[in-house]
Design an enzyme around this catalytic site. Structure first.
Site, PDB file in Angstrom:
ATOM      1  N   CYS A  26      25.692  24.613  77.809  1.00 47.50           N
ATOM      2  CA  CYS A  26      25.189  25.292  76.616  1.00 47.50           C
ATOM      3  C   CYS A  26      25.823  24.720  75.346  1.00 47.50           C
ATOM      4  O   CYS A  26      26.978  24.295  75.363  1.00 47.50           O
ATOM      5  CB  CYS A  26      25.523  26.770  76.670  1.00 47.50           C
ATOM      6  SG  CYS A  26      24.919  27.570  78.151  1.00 47.50           S
ATOM      7  N   ARG A  75      23.710  17.542  75.418  1.00 51.41           N
ATOM      8  CA  ARG A  75      24.579  18.239  76.368  1.00 51.41           C
ATOM      9  C   ARG A  75      23.800  18.731  77.584  1.00 51.41           C
ATOM     10  O   ARG A  75      24.394  19.067  78.605  1.00 51.41           O
ATOM     11  CB  ARG A  75      25.252  19.427  75.677  1.00 51.41           C
ATOM     12  CG  ARG A  75      26.223  19.029  74.597  1.00 51.41           C
ATOM     13  CD  ARG A  75      26.641  20.227  73.775  1.00 51.41           C
ATOM     14  NE  ARG A  75      27.432  21.175  74.526  1.00 51.41           N
ATOM     15  CZ  ARG A  75      28.760  21.174  74.603  1.00 51.41           C
ATOM     16  NH1 ARG A  75      29.438  20.263  73.963  1.00 51.41           N
ATOM     17  NH2 ARG A  75      29.406  22.081  75.298  1.00 51.41           N
ATOM     18  N   TRP A  80      21.853  26.234  79.138  1.00 53.78           N
ATOM     19  CA  TRP A  80      21.741  25.568  80.444  1.00 53.78           C
ATOM     20  C   TRP A  80      21.931  26.689  81.453  1.00 53.78           C
ATOM     21  O   TRP A  80      23.027  27.228  81.607  1.00 53.78           O
ATOM     22  CB  TRP A  80      22.828  24.506  80.556  1.00 53.78           C
ATOM     23  CG  TRP A  80      22.715  23.620  81.746  1.00 53.78           C
ATOM     24  CD1 TRP A  80      21.987  22.471  81.857  1.00 53.78           C
ATOM     25  CD2 TRP A  80      23.362  23.784  83.014  1.00 53.78           C
ATOM     26  NE1 TRP A  80      22.137  21.922  83.102  1.00 53.78           N
ATOM     27  CE2 TRP A  80      22.971  22.705  83.825  1.00 53.78           C
ATOM     28  CE3 TRP A  80      24.229  24.749  83.546  1.00 53.78           C
ATOM     29  CZ2 TRP A  80      23.418  22.546  85.145  1.00 53.78           C
ATOM     30  CZ3 TRP A  80      24.667  24.598  84.853  1.00 53.78           C
ATOM     31  CH2 TRP A  80      24.254  23.508  85.634  1.00 53.78           C
ATOM     32  N   ASN A 124      28.759  30.171  75.606  1.00 53.11           N
ATOM     33  CA  ASN A 124      28.851  29.057  76.562  1.00 53.11           C
ATOM     34  C   ASN A 124      29.942  29.436  77.545  1.00 53.11           C
ATOM     35  O   ASN A 124      31.038  29.813  77.139  1.00 53.11           O
ATOM     36  CB  ASN A 124      29.215  27.764  75.828  1.00 53.11           C
ATOM     37  CG  ASN A 124      29.436  26.602  76.784  1.00 53.11           C
ATOM     38  OD1 ASN A 124      29.039  26.661  77.949  1.00 53.11           O
ATOM     39  ND2 ASN A 124      30.071  25.543  76.288  1.00 53.11           N
ATOM     40  N   GLY A 125      29.655  29.328  78.848  1.00 51.24           N
ATOM     41  CA  GLY A 125      30.644  29.692  79.867  1.00 51.24           C
ATOM     42  C   GLY A 125      30.034  30.665  80.856  1.00 51.24           C
ATOM     43  O   GLY A 125      28.810  30.819  80.921  1.00 51.24           O
ATOM     44  N   GLU A 180      29.537   4.410  91.793  1.00 44.78           N
ATOM     45  CA  GLU A 180      29.047   4.616  90.431  1.00 44.78           C
ATOM     46  C   GLU A 180      27.589   4.165  90.305  1.00 44.78           C
ATOM     47  O   GLU A 180      26.770   4.832  89.662  1.00 44.78           O
ATOM     48  CB  GLU A 180      29.948   3.881  89.430  1.00 44.78           C
ATOM     49  CG  GLU A 180      29.536   3.971  87.980  1.00 44.78           C
ATOM     50  CD  GLU A 180      29.503   5.390  87.425  1.00 44.78           C
ATOM     51  OE1 GLU A 180      29.920   6.338  88.107  1.00 44.78           O
ATOM     52  OE2 GLU A 180      29.015   5.549  86.286  1.00 44.78           O
ATOM     53  N   LYS A 214      24.551   6.577  89.131  1.00 44.46           N
ATOM     54  CA  LYS A 214      23.703   6.247  87.974  1.00 44.46           C
ATOM     55  C   LYS A 214      22.236   6.339  88.372  1.00 44.46           C
ATOM     56  O   LYS A 214      21.424   6.921  87.664  1.00 44.46           O
ATOM     57  CB  LYS A 214      23.982   4.820  87.468  1.00 44.46           C
ATOM     58  CG  LYS A 214      25.253   4.610  86.682  1.00 44.46           C
ATOM     59  CD  LYS A 214      25.232   5.100  85.251  1.00 44.46           C
ATOM     60  CE  LYS A 214      25.658   6.509  85.092  1.00 44.46           C
ATOM     61  NZ  LYS A 214      27.003   6.895  85.277  1.00 44.46           N
ATOM     62  N   GLU A 260      21.070  10.050  89.214  1.00 43.80           N
ATOM     63  CA  GLU A 260      21.050  11.044  88.141  1.00 43.80           C
ATOM     64  C   GLU A 260      19.933  10.809  87.123  1.00 43.80           C
ATOM     65  O   GLU A 260      19.408  11.767  86.565  1.00 43.80           O
ATOM     66  CB  GLU A 260      22.418  11.202  87.459  1.00 43.80           C
ATOM     67  CG  GLU A 260      22.871  10.093  86.568  1.00 43.80           C
ATOM     68  CD  GLU A 260      24.236  10.373  85.935  1.00 43.80           C
ATOM     69  OE1 GLU A 260      24.532  11.512  85.572  1.00 43.80           O
ATOM     70  OE2 GLU A 260      25.020   9.412  85.797  1.00 43.80           O
ATOM     71  N   HIS A 312      29.024   3.724 111.514  1.00 42.31           N
ATOM     72  CA  HIS A 312      29.526   4.932 112.166  1.00 42.31           C
ATOM     73  C   HIS A 312      28.559   6.098 112.002  1.00 42.31           C
ATOM     74  O   HIS A 312      28.965   7.262 112.071  1.00 42.31           O
ATOM     75  CB  HIS A 312      30.915   5.279 111.639  1.00 42.31           C
ATOM     76  CG  HIS A 312      31.932   4.224 111.961  1.00 42.31           C
ATOM     77  ND1 HIS A 312      32.450   4.044 113.231  1.00 42.31           N
ATOM     78  CD2 HIS A 312      32.470   3.233 111.208  1.00 42.31           C
ATOM     79  CE1 HIS A 312      33.287   3.017 113.234  1.00 42.31           C
ATOM     80  NE2 HIS A 312      33.312   2.502 112.001  1.00 42.31           N
ATOM     81  N   LYS A 349      25.758  17.109  79.817  1.00 44.40           N
ATOM     82  CA  LYS A 349      26.723  16.065  79.472  1.00 44.40           C
ATOM     83  C   LYS A 349      28.152  16.526  79.744  1.00 44.40           C
ATOM     84  O   LYS A 349      28.977  15.774  80.234  1.00 44.40           O
ATOM     85  CB  LYS A 349      26.558  15.696  77.997  1.00 44.40           C
ATOM     86  CG  LYS A 349      27.514  14.613  77.514  1.00 44.40           C
ATOM     87  CD  LYS A 349      27.187  13.275  78.125  1.00 44.40           C
ATOM     88  CE  LYS A 349      28.122  12.170  77.700  1.00 44.40           C
ATOM     89  NZ  LYS A 349      28.060  11.033  78.653  1.00 44.40           N
TER      90      LYS A 349
HETATM   91  O1  M6R Z   1      33.401  14.370  80.662  1.00 44.35           O
HETATM   92  P1  M6R Z   1      33.864  14.011  82.027  1.00 44.35           P
HETATM   93  O2  M6R Z   1      34.220  12.581  82.188  1.00 44.35           O
HETATM   94  O3  M6R Z   1      34.965  14.916  82.532  1.00 44.35           O
HETATM   95  O4  M6R Z   1      32.595  14.275  82.955  1.00 44.35           O
HETATM   96  C1  M6R Z   1      32.662  14.148  84.345  1.00 44.35           C
HETATM   97  C2  M6R Z   1      31.275  14.114  84.929  1.00 44.35           C
HETATM   98  O5  M6R Z   1      30.584  15.286  84.649  1.00 44.35           O
HETATM   99  C3  M6R Z   1      30.458  12.916  84.417  1.00 44.35           C
HETATM  100  O6  M6R Z   1      31.111  11.708  84.651  1.00 44.35           O
HETATM  101  C4  M6R Z   1      29.081  12.877  85.105  1.00 44.35           C
HETATM  102  O7  M6R Z   1      29.228  12.586  86.458  1.00 44.35           O
HETATM  103  C5  M6R Z   1      28.168  11.876  84.392  1.00 44.35           C
HETATM  104  N1  M6R Z   1      26.903  12.467  84.137  1.00 44.35           N
HETATM  105  C6  M6R Z   1      27.892  10.665  85.173  1.00 44.35           C
HETATM  106  O8  M6R Z   1      27.054   9.795  84.490  1.00 44.35           O
END
Ligand code: M6R
Length: 610
Positions: free
Chosen positions: A2, A27, A76, A102-103, A482, A486, A489, A505, A605
């Site tokens: 949020c 966000r 959110w 937010n929270g 990673e 990517k 997501e 395995h 975000k």
């Molecule tokens: O702000 P942060 O680095 O703590 O965030 C951690 C994850 O939420 C963040 O890396 C998330 O996995 C990204 N969307 C990946 O692209």
């Protein structure tokens, strides 16, 4: 998660709130709303499921919202589906008090039951509405008194923005475990979840700390603790340029941020290299402290965790100290073995990820020293760490992290070199070679980016594969993790990353003709081993896209269907280069699928709830 924006001043609030919400879109959100106090009509609320533009259209359809005090919110969904009624602001039953949040209010069910027993009717399914109704319950003419009673009654995490129609010249804010900043201007004050929402109006900000309450009018700002005792706050100047939070001609923030990586990495390492040595000012890693170190515990989430996975290989090899990498959400509940001789290395772009923050606090509670790697200056994780090393990536807007990941890797490399220098665990020749290689990374990143058309072409060949496996060993495995994240997501394709030797395995049963395997094989000492695993998946019909270094293009090309290469570098630095083809591949695949690249579905975000 949020986003909150609030304005009080001598100008119309609504355009400022809507613009602030647009800047908070990155966000992640599913609905949005505004509440503005109109001197003639009282508190006016417009809220809706969907994008900010839908909200703006609804505001316009009502002929605008007049008033100089107001709150905006992007939601959110956590408690209650995305819907008009569950959107914020939430208003007390008699319409006097509007709240954005937010929270998560963890004990909302119990409070809701209590309020219902007193006759209060709830409109939404949200946890937030209990705050609005509880404020009304405790309100007897003094909104600050009501706020203090509420924050002592609710449990969980919150950043709250509040407007009360009985004192319509002010905004009230309160915070615990969710970020909230105050911004100062000539004849106005703003509040927001992060600086991007307000940077257009002011660069003078302060960060509310847990348990604090703020009261803002056009000309004054008071901050109190949870018992309404005045608190002096330090103001900070924000250096970020507004242009950094704009697309600058690129179709997406993600592509812009991928392209910014050479500069971001250069900005991060250059000031920290002087006279052939790494200098980490203000970081207390003395030879004595490092000698007695029993362990480095890396705590992070998502891509930052993947940086931690790569860091483990580098730090263990260079320092000969055990490194454990923990997902922050697991660390906080796993009764970790941490001592005063443990260094907790906390990695976070936003500096606000709730699990990472909780992990930091747990590590500190157990006696560890905390060194954090953070991008957002002044964020909670930065403020609560013993030492912080900032990544100088600038604002990262796309949900999928790219330049923050790369700069985090660069800081890890600086830490490894610095500590190895302090401990004498690498020879001078090895130190010099690594440092020179690190300084060459920005230029090599430019070379990789120049090859993006080739990556785009390969994405056009492979974008329709429904399932993708990333395999690699050692650092290449960390990069595969990673690459896989990517891809999934932003393109919503199913994808998994495996240590190449682990495939047989169990997971190899999923490989069938047409499955795409991305084989990352830059590490020289395990190259042949990974290639054996490539042969195994090829012989089961997989299509294989290989990623390696220039000098092994031919060797790899003999086995795989297509090869992408990056310039040769030291093994420890390979992830910095190998990740870029992964980012671009994911980007172009998502583009070909027509996905909302900067705002992927269901994602936020900055993850400020558990
Ligand atoms: O702000 P942060 O680095 O703590 O965030 C951690 C994850 O939420 C963040 O890396 C998330 O996995 C990204 N969307 C990946 O692209």
């Amino acid at each position: 998660m949020c986003g909150i924006v609030g304005f009080v001043g001598k100008k119309e609030a609504t355009p400022i709130l809507l613009e602030g919400l647009r800047r908070l879109e990155y966000r992640g959100y599913d609905s949005a709303g505004v509440a503005v106090y109109d001197p003639e009509r009282g508190l006016q609320v417009v809220k809706t499921k969907g994008r900010i533009q839908v909200l703006a259209d609804q505001v316009a359809a009502r002929g605008g919202l007049r008033g100089q005090v107001g709150l905006g919110h992007t939601r959110w969904a956590t408690h209650g589906a995305p819907s008009d009624v569950n959107s914020h602001p939430h208003v007390s039953e008699n319409g006097r008090i509007a709240v954005v949040h937010n929270g998560i209010i963890e004990n909302y069910a119990e409070i809701k039951e209590f309020l219902q027993s007193t006759g209060v009717h709830f409109a939404s399914e949200t946890d937030t509405e209990v705050v609005a109704q509880l404020l009304e319950y405790y309100y007897h003419g003094n909104i600050l008194d009501a706020v203090t009673k509420v924050i002592h009654r609710i449990q969980g995490a919150y950043a709250l923005g509040i407007v009360c129609a009985d004192c319509p010249d002010r905004l009230i804010a309160a915070r615990k475990d969710s970020p909230l900043i105050l911004g100062f201007g000539e004849g106005f004050h703003v509040l927001a979840s992060d600086v991007t929402a307000v940077i257009e109006h002011t660069r003078e900000v302060c960060y509310l700390d847990d348990g604090e309450i703020a009261e803002l009018t056009a000309d004054h700002c008071w901050v109190y603790d949870a018992y309404l005792r005045p608190v002096e706050k330090e103001r900070r100047h924000v250096d970020w340029e507004i242009s950094a939070a704009e697309k600058g001609g690129y179709e997406h923030f993600m592509l812009k941020e991928i392209m910014e990586q050479p500069k971001a990495v250069r900005d991060t390492i250059s000031p920290r290299i002087q006279d052939g040595r790494v200098v980490l000012d203000g970081v207390e890693l003395t030879p004595e402290y490092l000698k007695n170190l029993d362990k480095i515990y890396i705590i992070a989430c998502g891509s930052s965790y993947h940086v931690g996975m790569a860091a483990k290989y580098t730090l263990e090899r260079m320092l000969r100290k055990p490194v454990e990498v923990a997902l922050a959400s697991e660390f906080r509940y796993c009764d970790p073995i941490v001592t005063p001789h443990t260094l907790a290395l906390v990695i976070s772009q936003s500096g606000e990820t709730i699990d990472t923050l909780a992990g930091l606090r747990e590590a500190r509670r157990l006696g560890a020293r905390v060194l954090s790697i953070v991008n957002v200056v002044g964020s909670t994780i930065a403020r609560e760490s013993d030492n912080v090393l900032y990544t100088w990536a600038g604002p990262e807007i796309a949900v999928a992290t790219t330049k923050a990941y790369s700069t985090q890797l660069a800081v890890v490399d600086l830490i490894a070199l610095y500590c190895a220098g302090q401990m004498g665990t690498v020879s001078r020749a090895e130190y010099d070679a690594l440092l020179a290689a690190l300084q060459a990374i920005p230029e090599q990143l430019e070379t990789v980016l120049e090859r993006r058309e080739e990556i785009q072409y390969l994405a056009s060949i492979y974008f329709n594969h429904p399932s993708v496996f990333f395999i690699g060993r050692n650092m290449d495995y960390a990069v595969g993790l990673e690459g896989s994240l990517k891809l999934k997501e932003i393109s919503y394709l199913h994808s998994e990353a495996y240590a190449a030797g682990e495939l047989k395995h169990g997971t190899i049963s999923l490989i069938e003709p047409g499955t795409l395997v991305v084989a990352v094989a830059g590490c020289g000492h395990v190259f042949e081993k990974t290639m054996s695993n490539v042969v195994e998946v090829k012989s089961r019909g997989a299509d294989v896209l290989g990623v390696t270094v220039d000098s092994r293009r031919e060797a790899m090309g003999r086995t795989v269907d297509h090869v992408l290469t990056v310039p040769d570098t030291e093994t420890a630095l390979l992830p910095s280069l190998e990740v870029v083809p992964m980012q671009l591949f994911a980007y172009y695949v998502a583009l070909m699928h027509g996905c909302d690249i900067d705002k992927p579905r269901n994602l936020a975000k900055s993850v400020t709830v558990e």
